[in-house]
Design a protein around this motif. Structure first.
Motif, PDB file in Angstrom:
ATOM      1  N   ARG A 191       4.300   1.098   9.707  1.00 49.41           N
ATOM      2  CA  ARG A 191       3.660   0.959  11.203  1.00 49.41           C
ATOM      3  C   ARG A 191       2.345   1.446  11.232  1.00 49.41           C
ATOM      4  O   ARG A 191       1.543   0.836  11.920  1.00 49.41           O
ATOM      5  CB  ARG A 191       4.497   1.892  11.968  1.00 49.41           C
ATOM      6  N   LYS A 192       1.907   2.544  10.507  1.00 48.21           N
ATOM      7  CA  LYS A 192       0.337   3.150  10.570  1.00 48.21           C
ATOM      8  C   LYS A 192      -0.357   2.093  10.042  1.00 48.21           C
ATOM      9  O   LYS A 192      -1.582   1.824  10.408  1.00 48.21           O
ATOM     10  CB  LYS A 192       0.398   4.439  10.067  1.00 48.21           C
ATOM     11  N   GLU A 193       0.210   1.536   8.686  1.00 48.35           N
ATOM     12  CA  GLU A 193      -0.787   0.653   8.011  1.00 48.35           C
ATOM     13  C   GLU A 193      -0.817  -0.620   8.907  1.00 48.35           C
ATOM     14  O   GLU A 193      -2.188  -1.212   9.013  1.00 48.35           O
ATOM     15  CB  GLU A 193       0.006   0.359   6.878  1.00 48.35           C
ATOM     16  N   LEU A 194       0.107  -1.002   9.377  1.00 52.10           N
ATOM     17  CA  LEU A 194       0.028  -2.476  10.109  1.00 52.10           C
ATOM     18  C   LEU A 194      -1.193  -2.141  11.483  1.00 52.10           C
ATOM     19  O   LEU A 194      -1.907  -3.230  11.695  1.00 52.10           O
ATOM     20  CB  LEU A 194       1.411  -2.847  10.779  1.00 52.10           C
ATOM     21  N   ASN A 195      -0.890  -0.998  12.150  1.00 47.88           N
ATOM     22  CA  ASN A 195      -1.550  -0.499  13.295  1.00 47.88           C
ATOM     23  C   ASN A 195      -2.962  -0.496  12.998  1.00 47.88           C
ATOM     24  O   ASN A 195      -3.997  -0.879  13.705  1.00 47.88           O
ATOM     25  CB  ASN A 195      -1.025   0.557  13.951  1.00 47.88           C
ATOM     26  N   ARG A 196      -3.206   0.066  11.781  1.00 47.01           N
ATOM     27  CA  ARG A 196      -4.491   0.248  11.299  1.00 47.01           C
ATOM     28  C   ARG A 196      -5.253  -0.898  11.055  1.00 47.01           C
ATOM     29  O   ARG A 196      -6.376  -1.401  11.615  1.00 47.01           O
ATOM     30  CB  ARG A 196      -4.738   0.966   9.728  1.00 47.01           C
TER      31      ARG A 196
ATOM     32  N   THR B 272       0.775  -1.327   0.033  1.00 48.39           N
ATOM     33  CA  THR B 272      -0.005   0.060  -0.089  1.00 48.39           C
ATOM     34  C   THR B 272       0.748   1.203  -0.082  1.00 48.39           C
ATOM     35  O   THR B 272       0.260   2.327  -0.073  1.00 48.39           O
ATOM     36  CB  THR B 272      -0.875  -0.052   1.137  1.00 48.39           C
ATOM     37  N   LEU B 273       2.087   1.283   0.134  1.00 53.80           N
ATOM     38  CA  LEU B 273       2.861   2.443   0.375  1.00 53.80           C
ATOM     39  C   LEU B 273       3.239   2.908  -1.033  1.00 53.80           C
ATOM     40  O   LEU B 273       3.269   2.370  -1.997  1.00 53.80           O
ATOM     41  CB  LEU B 273       4.321   1.968   0.883  1.00 53.80           C
ATOM     42  N   PRO B 274       3.702   4.173  -1.086  1.00 52.53           N
ATOM     43  CA  PRO B 274       4.029   4.616  -2.317  1.00 52.53           C
ATOM     44  C   PRO B 274       5.050   3.938  -2.997  1.00 52.53           C
ATOM     45  O   PRO B 274       6.038   3.606  -2.072  1.00 52.53           O
ATOM     46  CB  PRO B 274       4.293   6.303  -2.031  1.00 52.53           C
ATOM     47  N   ARG B 275       5.366   3.485  -4.169  1.00 49.29           N
ATOM     48  CA  ARG B 275       6.377   2.702  -4.789  1.00 49.29           C
ATOM     49  C   ARG B 275       7.669   3.254  -4.490  1.00 49.29           C
ATOM     50  O   ARG B 275       8.388   2.460  -4.287  1.00 49.29           O
ATOM     51  CB  ARG B 275       6.174   3.153  -6.344  1.00 49.29           C
ATOM     52  N   THR B 276       7.936   4.616  -4.282  1.00 50.78           N
ATOM     53  CA  THR B 276       9.335   4.961  -4.111  1.00 50.78           C
ATOM     54  C   THR B 276       9.712   4.529  -2.666  1.00 50.78           C
ATOM     55  O   THR B 276      10.798   4.197  -2.431  1.00 50.78           O
ATOM     56  CB  THR B 276       9.652   6.339  -4.338  1.00 50.78           C
ATOM     57  N   GLN B 277       8.719   4.890  -1.662  1.00 50.67           N
ATOM     58  CA  GLN B 277       9.153   4.506  -0.379  1.00 50.67           C
ATOM     59  C   GLN B 277       9.040   3.001  -0.313  1.00 50.67           C
ATOM     60  O   GLN B 277      10.068   2.683   0.523  1.00 50.67           O
ATOM     61  CB  GLN B 277       7.712   5.056   0.423  1.00 50.67           C
TER      62      GLN B 277
ATOM     63  N   GLY C  13      17.597   8.743   3.850  1.00 48.36           N
ATOM     64  CA  GLY C  13      17.350   8.386   5.288  1.00 48.36           C
ATOM     65  C   GLY C  13      15.698   8.840   5.666  1.00 48.36           C
ATOM     66  O   GLY C  13      15.130   8.266   6.202  1.00 48.36           O
ATOM     67  N   THR C  14      15.492  10.033   5.003  1.00 52.46           N
ATOM     68  CA  THR C  14      14.051  10.630   5.353  1.00 52.46           C
ATOM     69  C   THR C  14      12.979   9.625   4.550  1.00 52.46           C
ATOM     70  O   THR C  14      11.901   9.366   5.237  1.00 52.46           O
ATOM     71  CB  THR C  14      13.836  12.054   4.684  1.00 52.46           C
ATOM     72  N   THR C  15      13.241   9.384   3.374  1.00 52.63           N
ATOM     73  CA  THR C  15      12.388   8.499   2.612  1.00 52.63           C
ATOM     74  C   THR C  15      12.225   7.086   3.239  1.00 52.63           C
ATOM     75  O   THR C  15      11.012   6.463   3.514  1.00 52.63           O
ATOM     76  CB  THR C  15      13.042   8.121   1.163  1.00 52.63           C
ATOM     77  N   VAL C  16      13.478   6.457   3.930  1.00 49.00           N
ATOM     78  CA  VAL C  16      13.128   5.247   4.581  1.00 49.00           C
ATOM     79  C   VAL C  16      12.272   5.339   6.068  1.00 49.00           C
ATOM     80  O   VAL C  16      11.695   4.551   6.093  1.00 49.00           O
ATOM     81  CB  VAL C  16      14.623   4.700   4.887  1.00 49.00           C
ATOM     82  N   ARG C  17      12.777   6.357   6.640  1.00 49.81           N
ATOM     83  CA  ARG C  17      11.956   6.605   7.805  1.00 49.81           C
ATOM     84  C   ARG C  17      10.476   7.054   7.624  1.00 49.81           C
ATOM     85  O   ARG C  17       9.617   6.560   8.380  1.00 49.81           O
ATOM     86  CB  ARG C  17      12.428   7.947   8.599  1.00 49.81           C
ATOM     87  N   ARG C  18      10.159   7.671   6.761  1.00 44.68           N
ATOM     88  CA  ARG C  18       8.528   7.805   6.150  1.00 44.68           C
ATOM     89  C   ARG C  18       8.062   6.580   5.994  1.00 44.68           C
ATOM     90  O   ARG C  18       7.012   6.320   6.246  1.00 44.68           O
ATOM     91  CB  ARG C  18       8.506   8.916   5.064  1.00 44.68           C
ATOM     92  N   ALA C  19       8.742   5.706   5.139  1.00 43.22           N
ATOM     93  CA  ALA C  19       8.336   4.502   4.646  1.00 43.22           C
ATOM     94  C   ALA C  19       7.979   3.654   5.747  1.00 43.22           C
ATOM     95  O   ALA C  19       7.055   3.094   5.934  1.00 43.22           O
ATOM     96  CB  ALA C  19       9.143   3.738   3.709  1.00 43.22           C
TER      97      ALA C  19
END
Length: 198
Positions: free
Chosen positions: A188-193, A144-149, A177-183
């Motif tokens: 985590r949000k998707e798993l928690n949802r 479900t994540l954006p492709r780049t992430q 680093g930012t891209t990986v942290r956002r991913a």
């Protein structure tokens, strides 16, 4: 066509160029002339990494090898320079594996067959089911994540350095680093949802 035939890359098999009766060029001669001269070398150098990236996404060595075959066939038809092959192949492996998940064409029968034939200590069935469900949730959330992430996360957790991920995705090294942290955060949000909806 298999990329590995009895332990040899397909490039070596195809380049053997069997001849038809009477010494005339055989059918494979036409194929062999279209094979990149650097395919075998790139295959030997990058195969393990490509399978590793795909296996990290799919959780199946068999499926990862199928993905690697598809990726190397694409590379064989591409005009990607050999020096850029590592990053291109890693990204292609991640994209192809994610596409396999997204398309719903997952095949688990091989994993189940292997697990059923192992003679090691049999784990608790409940633990096995929970582990498979957890892995399935992670893969579904990853899709479900954006492709780049998603690709950046997979490549980074497959052992590529920030610089290698940046080169592979054609991004600035400082942004990885930012891209990986956002991913990771989005994952985590998707798993928690999903966990709260269960």
């Amino acid at each position: 066509m298999e990329l590995v035939t009895q332990g040899r890359p397909a490039a070596a098999v195809v380049l053997a160029r069997p001849r038809a009766a009477g010494g005339r060029p055989g059918r494979l001669d036409a194929v062999a002339t279209s094979v990149r001269p650097d395919l075998e070398e790139v295959f030997r150098l990058e195969y393990a990494r490509v399978v590793g990236v795909a296996a990290r996404v799919l959780g199946s060595r068999d499926q990862a090898e199928d993905v690697a075959q598809e990726v190397f066939l694409s590379f064989g038809r591409s005009r990607v320079q050999a020096g850029e092959a590592g990053g291109w192949l890693a990204v292609a492996a991640a994209h192809t594996a994610l596409n396999l998940i997204r398309s719903g064409r997952r095949r688990t029968s091989r994993e189940e067959t292997v697990a059923a034939t192992e003679h090691a200590v049999v784990p608790d069935v409940a633990d096995t089911v929970l582990t498979r469900e957890d892995r399935s949730r992670v893969r579904a959330a990853l899709a479900t994540l954006p492709r780049t992430q998603a690709v950046a996360l997979v490549l980074r957790h497959s052992g590529l350095s920030y610089a290698e991920v940046a080169t592979a995705l054609d991004l600035s090294p400082g942004s990885i680093g930012t891209t990986v942290r956002r991913a990771e955060s989005a994952l985590r949000k998707e798993l928690n949802r999903h966990a709260s909806s269960d």
